[in-house]
Structure formats: C-alpha cells, structure tokens
Write a protein that holds these residues in place. Structure first.
Motif, mmCIF file in Angstrom:
data_model
loop_
_atom_site.group_PDB
_atom_site.id
_atom_site.type_symbol
_atom_site.label_atom_id
_atom_site.label_comp_id
_atom_site.label_asym_id
_atom_site.label_seq_id
_atom_site.Cartn_x
_atom_site.Cartn_y
_atom_site.Cartn_z
ATOM 1 N N GLN A 1 0.770 -1.156 0.009
ATOM 2 C CA GLN A 1 0.018 -0.125 0.050
ATOM 3 C C GLN A 1 0.769 1.275 0.122
ATOM 4 O O GLN A 1 2.114 1.266 0.342
ATOM 5 C CB GLN A 1 -0.845 -0.076 1.215
ATOM 6 C CG GLN A 1 -0.319 0.152 2.538
ATOM 7 C CD GLN A 1 -1.265 0.582 3.783
ATOM 8 O OE1 GLN A 1 -2.238 -0.138 3.769
ATOM 9 N NE2 GLN A 1 -0.929 1.079 4.602
ATOM 10 N N ALA A 2 0.416 2.386 -0.213
ATOM 11 C CA ALA A 2 1.185 3.651 -0.611
ATOM 12 C C ALA A 2 1.476 4.017 1.229
ATOM 13 O O ALA A 2 0.787 3.747 2.194
ATOM 14 C CB ALA A 2 0.021 5.017 -0.857
ATOM 15 N N LEU A 3 2.588 4.864 1.102
ATOM 16 C CA LEU A 3 2.990 5.177 2.494
ATOM 17 C C LEU A 3 2.107 6.132 3.256
ATOM 18 O O LEU A 3 1.266 6.974 2.552
ATOM 19 C CB LEU A 3 4.590 6.061 2.083
ATOM 20 C CG LEU A 3 5.646 5.313 1.822
ATOM 21 C CD1 LEU A 3 6.982 6.368 1.582
ATOM 22 C CD2 LEU A 3 5.946 4.066 2.635
ATOM 23 N N GLU A 4 2.040 5.848 4.651
ATOM 24 C CA GLU A 4 1.381 6.953 5.443
ATOM 25 C C GLU A 4 2.465 7.702 6.183
ATOM 26 O O GLU A 4 3.406 7.075 6.406
ATOM 27 C CB GLU A 4 0.356 5.957 6.117
ATOM 28 C CG GLU A 4 -0.605 5.181 5.322
ATOM 29 C CD GLU A 4 -1.478 4.129 6.403
ATOM 30 O OE1 GLU A 4 -2.800 4.094 5.910
ATOM 31 O OE2 GLU A 4 -0.967 3.886 7.278
ATOM 32 N N THR B 1 12.578 8.366 -6.154
ATOM 33 C CA THR B 1 12.179 6.931 -5.903
ATOM 34 C C THR B 1 10.871 6.761 -5.151
ATOM 35 O O THR B 1 10.487 7.737 -4.373
ATOM 36 C CB THR B 1 13.330 6.498 -4.631
ATOM 37 O OG1 THR B 1 14.695 6.608 -5.174
ATOM 38 C CG2 THR B 1 13.050 4.828 -4.558
ATOM 39 N N ASN B 2 10.176 6.060 -5.755
ATOM 40 C CA ASN B 2 8.795 5.531 -5.435
ATOM 41 C C ASN B 2 8.873 4.475 -4.039
ATOM 42 O O ASN B 2 9.756 3.632 -4.354
ATOM 43 C CB ASN B 2 7.919 5.203 -6.381
ATOM 44 C CG ASN B 2 7.868 6.286 -7.362
ATOM 45 O OD1 ASN B 2 7.226 6.789 -7.465
ATOM 46 N ND2 ASN B 2 8.649 5.952 -8.772
ATOM 47 N N TYR B 3 8.002 4.508 -3.246
ATOM 48 C CA TYR B 3 8.174 3.381 -1.967
ATOM 49 C C TYR B 3 6.573 2.903 -1.889
ATOM 50 O O TYR B 3 5.501 3.612 -2.142
ATOM 51 C CB TYR B 3 8.465 3.796 -0.880
ATOM 52 C CG TYR B 3 9.923 4.405 -0.801
ATOM 53 C CD1 TYR B 3 10.637 3.582 -0.375
ATOM 54 C CD2 TYR B 3 10.380 5.782 -1.058
ATOM 55 C CE1 TYR B 3 12.322 3.934 -0.339
ATOM 56 C CE2 TYR B 3 11.760 6.072 -1.389
ATOM 57 C CZ TYR B 3 12.654 5.031 -0.672
ATOM 58 O OH TYR B 3 13.882 5.502 -0.842
ATOM 59 N N ALA B 4 6.413 1.899 -1.219
ATOM 60 C CA ALA B 4 5.326 1.281 -1.083
ATOM 61 C C ALA B 4 5.622 0.291 0.246
ATOM 62 O O ALA B 4 6.488 -0.042 0.484
ATOM 63 C CB ALA B 4 4.598 0.400 -1.923
ATOM 64 N N THR B 5 4.559 0.538 1.089
ATOM 65 C CA THR B 5 4.831 -0.203 2.461
ATOM 66 C C THR B 5 4.333 -1.829 2.348
ATOM 67 O O THR B 5 3.394 -2.180 1.691
ATOM 68 C CB THR B 5 3.759 0.184 3.642
ATOM 69 O OG1 THR B 5 4.160 1.680 3.545
ATOM 70 C CG2 THR B 5 4.261 -0.232 4.887
ATOM 71 N N VAL B 6 5.334 -2.516 2.962
ATOM 72 C CA VAL B 6 4.824 -4.180 2.788
ATOM 73 C C VAL B 6 4.012 -4.404 4.208
ATOM 74 O O VAL B 6 4.490 -4.161 5.122
ATOM 75 C CB VAL B 6 5.932 -4.907 2.592
ATOM 76 C CG1 VAL B 6 5.771 -6.231 2.570
ATOM 77 C CG2 VAL B 6 6.766 -4.445 1.410
ATOM 78 N N LEU B 7 2.891 -5.064 4.182
ATOM 79 C CA LEU B 7 2.077 -5.401 5.185
ATOM 80 C C LEU B 7 1.696 -7.015 5.164
ATOM 81 O O LEU B 7 1.459 -7.610 3.885
ATOM 82 C CB LEU B 7 0.787 -4.599 5.129
ATOM 83 C CG LEU B 7 0.942 -3.190 5.298
ATOM 84 C CD1 LEU B 7 1.022 -2.715 4.019
ATOM 85 C CD2 LEU B 7 -0.232 -2.761 6.338
#
Length: 216
Positions: free
Chosen positions: A9-12, A53-59
């Motif tokens: 999901q997108a960074l919070e 740089t693009n980031y996504a959170t891993v859950l």
C-alpha cells in the motif's frame, strides 16, 4: 496489490518513522541499502518526498507493517531500479521480501508498461542472490568494490529482467488482470457492431447523399 503472504500500500505518515528505524546502522540497512548512515526522521522525510524513488509499504494480511519496497526510474523511460527491505530479521526467510519484489515486478510490467527492471545487490547478500538465481534473472555484470562494509570494499552484482522475459513466464504465474479478458473482448465486440451498423445505416448514406449519389 495482494499476494499469498503480503500486500502493498502507499506510504502513510506513520511509515516514515518505521523507515528511519529500519535504515539506521544495522544488519537490515547493510543488506537493504549497502550503507550504514545516521539520519533523522526529517532527513528521511525530505529524501523520500523530494527524491525520484517511489515507495510502498509491505504488510502482512493481518495489517502488520513489516517493510518497504522501492522502484526508481532510470535514465530511459520504462527502466527501473528495484530495492526493498523487511525490517524485522525474525521475518526473514519466510518469503515476505521475495513476494513483495514479485508484486512490484507485476505492477511495473503489467500496469506501468516497464521495459526493464534492474537490481544492484552486494555480494554479501545471500538471500537476494538466491532470489535472483531462483527466478532466473539475467546477471549483467559485477561492479568491483561498489559497497563499503565492515571495514572493506565489496563487489556488487547487476542483474535485470526485460519485458519479454517477464511475459515468457507460464500463464498461471502472471498477475490477474484488473479487467477480465472476456469483458474486454465483449466490450470491443459490442462497440464494433454498433460502429458497423452506424457506418452502414447513417454515415455512409449521409456521405453519398452529400455528393449526389443514389445508393438505392
């Protein structure tokens, strides 16, 4: 995006604190970034928000945040550099990082029209090297003395996967389409049928009438 073990999901806002914790000098940052740097929370925020740089959170499926995955556009359109980290060493070797990487590969090739995805990894990162070998990623070369860790320089391996290589996988390994192929085909068929009738019944008669041709 969701896999068998993790989802992305997108960074919070709260994720910046986790990120700063996981990239501080440690074994985690050595494997993930090849660096041992001290950085404040504000430094991390500024770097992420102003960088390319693009980031996504891993859950996990239980919504536990366990890491990040990143993709950085390169010089030419459609080329990306992939990276990532699972922050808790207790969760290593459970397939979380590997699946997060595969999910981003799916995203880049299937939804962002990527041409090439590249990896640069230190030749001390056994888990990542095994991932590359297992997934038959093409090894492009070795960068000599690329990383400095534990008082000495280490080589890095450069590897990549191209679009045609990605799509040469078995059909069952490819990501699920957002819109099923059957629905796409049905949509095209109905539109083309409408256009065919419209041309024959409306457009063509109107055109020939305008030039005085009798079509009866």
């Amino acid at each position: 995006m969701k896999g068998n073990f993790v989802k992305l999901q997108a960074l919070e806002e709260e994720d910046f604190k986790l990120f700063s914790k996981w990239v501080c000098p440690s074994k985690v940052s050595a494997l993930a970034r090849g660096a041992q740097d001290f950085a404040t929370l504000e430094d991390i925020k500024a770097d992420i928000r102003t960088g390319n740089t693009n980031y996504a959170t891993v859950l996990t499926h239980d919504n536990e945040k366990i890491g990040f995955i990143s993709w950085q556009p390169q010089k030419y359109e459609g080329s990306y550099l992939l990276g990532g980290v699972i922050g808790n060493p207790d969760l290593w070797d459970m397939g979380y990082g590997a699946e997060a990487s595969l999910l981003i590969l799916d995203y880049l090739f299937h939804f962002k029209n990527a041409h090439k995805v590249q990896f640069i990894n230190g030749l001390y990162n056994l888990r990542t090297i095994r991932f590359l070998i297992k997934n038959k990623v093409t090894i492009e070369g070795v960068l000599r003395d690329y990383f400095f860790l534990d008082g000495e320089y280490h080589d890095a391996v450069v590897s990549s996967i191209l679009r045609e290589e990605y799509y040469s996988q078995d059909e069952g390994n490819l990501p699920e389409d957002m819109i099923p192929k059957s629905e796409k085909e049905k949509t095209r068929k109905e539109l083309y049928e409408y256009l065919n009738h419209q041309w024959k019944d409306e457009c063509f008669p109107s055109l020939v009438k305008g030039v005085g041709v009798n079509v009866e």
